[in-house]
Design an enzyme around this catalytic site. Sequence first.
Site, mmCIF file in Angstrom:
data_model
loop_
_atom_site.group_PDB
_atom_site.id
_atom_site.type_symbol
_atom_site.label_atom_id
_atom_site.label_comp_id
_atom_site.label_asym_id
_atom_site.label_seq_id
_atom_site.Cartn_x
_atom_site.Cartn_y
_atom_site.Cartn_z
ATOM 1 N N ALA A 184 0.850 -1.183 0.000
ATOM 2 C CA ALA A 184 0.000 0.000 0.000
ATOM 3 C C ALA A 184 0.886 1.233 0.000
ATOM 4 O O ALA A 184 2.040 1.183 0.442
ATOM 5 C CB ALA A 184 -0.896 -0.010 1.229
ATOM 6 N N GLY B 100 0.664 -5.020 0.886
ATOM 7 C CA GLY B 100 -0.539 -5.081 0.058
ATOM 8 C C GLY B 100 -0.272 -5.696 -1.311
ATOM 9 O O GLY B 100 -1.183 -6.243 -1.941
ATOM 10 N N GLU C 265 -0.540 -9.268 -0.723
ATOM 11 C CA GLU C 265 -1.964 -9.552 -0.500
ATOM 12 C C GLU C 265 -2.733 -9.549 -1.822
ATOM 13 O O GLU C 265 -3.640 -10.351 -2.025
ATOM 14 C CB GLU C 265 -2.534 -8.522 0.496
ATOM 15 C CG GLU C 265 -1.958 -8.738 1.894
ATOM 16 C CD GLU C 265 -2.249 -7.597 2.865
ATOM 17 O OE1 GLU C 265 -2.153 -6.414 2.445
ATOM 18 O OE2 GLU C 265 -2.563 -7.880 4.028
ATOM 19 N N GLU D 105 4.796 -4.924 7.198
ATOM 20 C CA GLU D 105 4.026 -3.894 7.914
ATOM 21 C C GLU D 105 4.542 -3.669 9.330
ATOM 22 O O GLU D 105 4.423 -2.565 9.868
ATOM 23 C CB GLU D 105 2.536 -4.263 7.949
ATOM 24 C CG GLU D 105 1.824 -4.161 6.608
ATOM 25 C CD GLU D 105 1.879 -5.432 5.766
ATOM 26 O OE1 GLU D 105 2.720 -6.318 6.071
ATOM 27 O OE2 GLU D 105 1.096 -5.542 4.815
#
Length: 257
Positions: A65, A108, A111, A131
């Site tokens: 992200a 992300g 993911e 993260e």
Amino acid sequence: MTETLILTEIEDGVALVRLNRPKAMHALNTALIVALMDALDVLDKDDDVGAIVLTGDVRAFAAGADIKEMQDASAVEMLQKDHIAPFDRIRKIGKPVIAAVSGWCLGGGNELAMSCDIIVASESAKFGQPEINLGVMPGAGGTQRLTRAVGKAVAMEMVLNNRTLSADEALHYGLVNRVVPVERYLEEARALAKEIATRAPLAIRAGKKAVNRALETHLADGITEERQSFYSLFSTDDQNEGMKAFAEKRKAKWKGK
Ligand code: HXC
């Protein structure tokens, strides 16, 4: 000028979808995620497309992200904006999506790759959930899909201690389907997608959905749903054609009906 965040091309029944923020290692900002899901929705409805390949570039599939976009957000803003919500739209895509991963596949990005149906990795691919280094934790499947894929032992090390998996380790632990030299990973993914795109479309959709349900539901419910889907395929022309072609010792011609 607005960046074109997603590049799409269609060839031989396969749509190639490229994340396109190379300077930011394809960091997934909200605009990119929404553009990606919009593009996938369009391709899912396109009769010329049988399968989709999702990729970044050689250096990165996606580095997670967009940290800069969310660094100043409060919990309330994160909840209200819920910028992870568009991620869920990928679960509704009925056609097979193959992630072609090279370089960094983090947070992300990992993911997103795990939300695809098949992962083809280049030898240089590196998978991680970093993260913890940012004082947070995964938020789009990095504790759930990852644990189901690689098991608790490895998932714990990745989530708690930023353990990064090499491509070969990712293959060993079942995170990816195959590892190929970096010069060939994209072609390999496209060839696999092309092969899948030639198969009976309705059965492909039903099979994909059923395998994904295995990760979401109890065994007895999954078995019941699987059987219903299997029986319902007997209302299709493709079932008729597939079994007739077998009996007549010829290649089936699929209609997707
Ligand atoms: C914003 C990012 C970014 C990210 C890289 N960049 N990752 N920008 N968000 N996630 C930008 C850098 O700021 C830099 O921009 C440019 O991309 C190149 O990155 P470098 O760090 O200079 O490259 P390198 O030294 O090769 O290191 C590559 C890297 C590193 C290992 C991938 O960039 C990195 O650790 N990135 C962060 C990875 C991460 O923590 N991901 C998890 C995010 S949180 P400039 O402008 O300086 O050139 C997350 C939560 C998911 O994903 C929640 C659900 C969606």
